[in-house]
Design a protein around this motif. Structure first.
Motif, PDB file in Angstrom:
ATOM      1  N   ASP A 115       0.828  -1.213   0.000  1.00  0.00           N
ATOM      2  CA  ASP A 115       0.000   0.000   0.000  1.00  0.00           C
ATOM      3  C   ASP A 115       0.856   1.255   0.000  1.00  0.00           C
ATOM      4  O   ASP A 115       0.549   2.229  -0.706  1.00  0.00           O
ATOM      5  CB  ASP A 115      -0.930   0.007   1.211  1.00  0.00           C
ATOM      6  CG  ASP A 115      -2.061  -1.008   1.089  1.00  0.00           C
ATOM      7  OD1 ASP A 115      -2.257  -1.542  -0.026  1.00  0.00           O
ATOM      8  OD2 ASP A 115      -2.733  -1.262   2.096  1.00  0.00           O
ATOM      9  N   GLY A 118       2.391   1.769  -3.417  1.00  0.00           N
ATOM     10  CA  GLY A 118       1.390   2.291  -4.338  1.00  0.00           C
ATOM     11  C   GLY A 118       1.168   3.774  -4.160  1.00  0.00           C
ATOM     12  O   GLY A 118       1.094   4.529  -5.143  1.00  0.00           O
ATOM     13  N   ASN A 159      -7.454   4.261 -11.039  1.00  0.00           N
ATOM     14  CA  ASN A 159      -7.455   3.050 -10.201  1.00  0.00           C
ATOM     15  C   ASN A 159      -7.060   1.805 -10.987  1.00  0.00           C
ATOM     16  O   ASN A 159      -7.368   0.684 -10.581  1.00  0.00           O
ATOM     17  CB  ASN A 159      -8.835   2.848  -9.578  1.00  0.00           C
ATOM     18  CG  ASN A 159      -9.921   2.635 -10.631  1.00  0.00           C
ATOM     19  OD1 ASN A 159      -9.672   2.816 -11.820  1.00  0.00           O
ATOM     20  ND2 ASN A 159     -11.113   2.274 -10.185  1.00  0.00           N
ATOM     21  N   SER A 160      -6.365   1.993 -12.098  1.00  0.00           N
ATOM     22  CA  SER A 160      -6.017   0.857 -12.959  1.00  0.00           C
ATOM     23  C   SER A 160      -4.769   0.108 -12.508  1.00  0.00           C
ATOM     24  O   SER A 160      -4.388  -0.869 -13.133  1.00  0.00           O
ATOM     25  CB  SER A 160      -5.821   1.321 -14.410  1.00  0.00           C
ATOM     26  OG  SER A 160      -7.043   1.753 -14.972  1.00  0.00           O
ATOM     27  N   HIS A 162      -2.404  -1.836  -9.349  1.00  0.00           N
ATOM     28  CA  HIS A 162      -2.637  -2.628  -8.143  1.00  0.00           C
ATOM     29  C   HIS A 162      -1.292  -3.085  -7.577  1.00  0.00           C
ATOM     30  O   HIS A 162      -0.342  -3.334  -8.310  1.00  0.00           O
ATOM     31  CB  HIS A 162      -3.492  -3.856  -8.475  1.00  0.00           C
ATOM     32  CG  HIS A 162      -4.709  -3.533  -9.285  1.00  0.00           C
ATOM     33  ND1 HIS A 162      -5.917  -3.193  -8.728  1.00  0.00           N
ATOM     34  CD2 HIS A 162      -4.892  -3.469 -10.640  1.00  0.00           C
ATOM     35  CE1 HIS A 162      -6.792  -2.939  -9.681  1.00  0.00           C
ATOM     36  NE2 HIS A 162      -6.199  -3.109 -10.850  1.00  0.00           N
ATOM     37  N   SER A 163      -1.245  -3.210  -6.256  1.00  0.00           N
ATOM     38  CA  SER A 163      -0.038  -3.690  -5.582  1.00  0.00           C
ATOM     39  C   SER A 163      -0.472  -4.630  -4.468  1.00  0.00           C
ATOM     40  O   SER A 163      -0.995  -4.192  -3.445  1.00  0.00           O
ATOM     41  CB  SER A 163       0.770  -2.521  -5.018  1.00  0.00           C
ATOM     42  OG  SER A 163       1.937  -2.977  -4.377  1.00  0.00           O
ATOM     43  N   HIS A 164      -0.266  -5.940  -4.681  1.00  0.00           N
ATOM     44  CA  HIS A 164      -0.698  -6.941  -3.717  1.00  0.00           C
ATOM     45  C   HIS A 164       0.454  -7.583  -2.964  1.00  0.00           C
ATOM     46  O   HIS A 164       0.234  -8.290  -1.983  1.00  0.00           O
ATOM     47  CB  HIS A 164      -1.502  -8.036  -4.420  1.00  0.00           C
ATOM     48  CG  HIS A 164      -2.759  -7.528  -5.060  1.00  0.00           C
ATOM     49  ND1 HIS A 164      -3.384  -8.176  -6.103  1.00  0.00           N
ATOM     50  CD2 HIS A 164      -3.503  -6.419  -4.813  1.00  0.00           C
ATOM     51  CE1 HIS A 164      -4.467  -7.493  -6.473  1.00  0.00           C
ATOM     52  NE2 HIS A 164      -4.552  -6.427  -5.709  1.00  0.00           N
ATOM     53  N   ILE A 169       4.170  -4.024  -8.728  1.00  0.00           N
ATOM     54  CA  ILE A 169       2.962  -3.262  -9.038  1.00  0.00           C
ATOM     55  C   ILE A 169       2.597  -3.569 -10.481  1.00  0.00           C
ATOM     56  O   ILE A 169       3.473  -3.661 -11.341  1.00  0.00           O
ATOM     57  CB  ILE A 169       3.178  -1.744  -8.855  1.00  0.00           C
ATOM     58  CG1 ILE A 169       3.273  -1.391  -7.365  1.00  0.00           C
ATOM     59  CG2 ILE A 169       2.051  -0.938  -9.500  1.00  0.00           C
ATOM     60  CD1 ILE A 169       3.529   0.081  -7.093  1.00  0.00           C
ATOM     61  N   ARG A 177     -10.010  -6.897 -16.639  1.00  0.00           N
ATOM     62  CA  ARG A 177      -9.770  -8.033 -15.736  1.00  0.00           C
ATOM     63  C   ARG A 177      -9.964  -9.369 -16.441  1.00  0.00           C
ATOM     64  O   ARG A 177      -9.157 -10.288 -16.300  1.00  0.00           O
ATOM     65  CB  ARG A 177     -10.732  -7.915 -14.543  1.00  0.00           C
ATOM     66  CG  ARG A 177     -10.693  -9.105 -13.568  1.00  0.00           C
ATOM     67  CD  ARG A 177      -9.409  -9.103 -12.763  1.00  0.00           C
ATOM     68  NE  ARG A 177      -9.479 -10.099 -11.699  1.00  0.00           N
ATOM     69  CZ  ARG A 177      -9.242 -11.407 -11.853  1.00  0.00           C
ATOM     70  NH1 ARG A 177      -8.928 -11.872 -13.043  1.00  0.00           N
ATOM     71  NH2 ARG A 177      -9.313 -12.238 -10.831  1.00  0.00           N
TER      72      ARG A 177
END
Length: 331
Positions: A115, A118, A159-160, A162-164, A169, A177
């Motif tokens: 987070d 990001g 919002n395209s 993501h970092s999980h 990233i 998707r």
């Protein structure tokens, strides 16, 4: 231990207890390691002093010396992690002039929680999105999706991305998707051997996650991938191999690094012969920019140059994407 070393050690411990990591502490601990280079604790204290004074290169050298003497030292390991974070968040004058992604940005990706990474990289990623969204090819892709009944006014929205997980990233086009994705990805080292960025087309073939439509979505993506293979077999085998050879193109699949050991012709054959996309969960083909390559680093660090490379890559792969997505050329 000589009296002089004893006195230096006594003073070093006094300064440490006082949380004094200033010039005297540097001088005292430096004198100790000069006379007793196997003193792990003096090296660790010296590293802490340099960290507090934001002399990051000197801190790294001292802490690596401590870890060479004791690789299991938790204190030195934690301090070295703090050094990396501090250096990532303290740009040099050259790095402040960078508009893209330099070693500093990849260091943030390596050291910060997902987070946090990001949030830290959002301005640069969104600035790249803006540049890519302004290209002709981005407009064409959006138009094709509209004709297919999809929504979205831009290729990439804020919002395209993501970092999980730490060190990675990724971004895919809005609404992509369960489609052949125009995909961007950033990796630090670790988890990969070299920090890098990928630009190309990917297929997310997994049911993982909490999407309510993930079963139907997986079936949709697998159908797209089969159509991609048909398009590739029909008219793109030689052209894709030539492009990959000239532009640092590689495939990537599952959770593996880019398959840099596969020559382009073999990589194309792998794509054509893949029959277990669902089990692999992820398949990608595109261009890779590695930070340890000076030319690639120059592109990564300059947003305008990077946007041009993204534009060129997306334009090149557009017919393949279109064959998979729409099933026919739009001319």
């Amino acid at each position: 231990m000589s009296p002089h070393i004893t006195e230096l050690e006594r003073r070093a411990l006094e300064l440490m207890k006082q949380a004094d990591f200033g010039p005297e502490a540097v001088q005292v601990n430096a004198a100790i390691v000069e006379q007793a280079p196997n003193n792990e604790f003096a090296w660790t204290r010296l590293g802490r002093c340099h960290l507090e004074q934001r002399n990051f290169d000197e801190a790294v050298s001292a802490l690596r010396a401590a870890l060479a003497l004791n690789p299991t030292s938790r204190v030195a390991t934690n301090l070295l992690n703090d050094v990396r974070k501090g250096r990532a968040q303290t740009p040099t004058a050259k790095e402040r002039a960078t508009t893209g992604f330099s070693g500093r940005e990849f260091a943030m990706l390596e050291t910060l929680a997902p987070d946090e990474a990001g949030r830290a990289l959002r301005p640069r990623i969104e600035a790249l999105f803006d540049a890519v969204n302004a290209t002709t090819i981005a407009g064409r892709i959006v138009e094709v999706r509209h004709r297919n009944g999809e929504t979205g006014s831009k290729l990439f929205h804020a919002n395209s991305f993501h970092s999980h997980s730490i060190g990675h990233i990724f971004a895919f086009h809005h609404g992509g998707r369960w489609e052949p994705q125009f995909n961007l990805g950033w990796f630090s080292s670790p988890p990969l051997a070299v920090s890098c960025m990928r630009i190309g087309v990917g297929f997310h073939c997994s049911q993982a996650g909490r999407d309510s439509d993930r079963v139907a979505g997986q079936e949709r993506v697998l159908a797209f991938f089969e159509r991609f293979q048909q398009t590739l077999e029909k008219s793109w085998k030689s052209e894709l191999a030539r492009w990959m050879g000239a532009n640092g193109g590689f495939i990537q699949y599952a959770d593996r690094p880019p398959a840099v050991d596969l020559v382009p012709q073999r990589a194309v054959e792998w794509l054509l012969n893949c029959r277990n996309a669902a089990a692999l969960e992820w398949i990608f083909v595109g261009r890779w920019l590695f930070l340890d390559n000076p030319d690639a680093a120059g592109i990564l660090g300059d947003r305008a140059k990077l946007a041009r490379v993204v534009d060129e890559t997306f334009r090149t792969l557009y017919p393949l994407w279109l064959g998979a997505y729409a099933g026919a050329s739009d001319g």
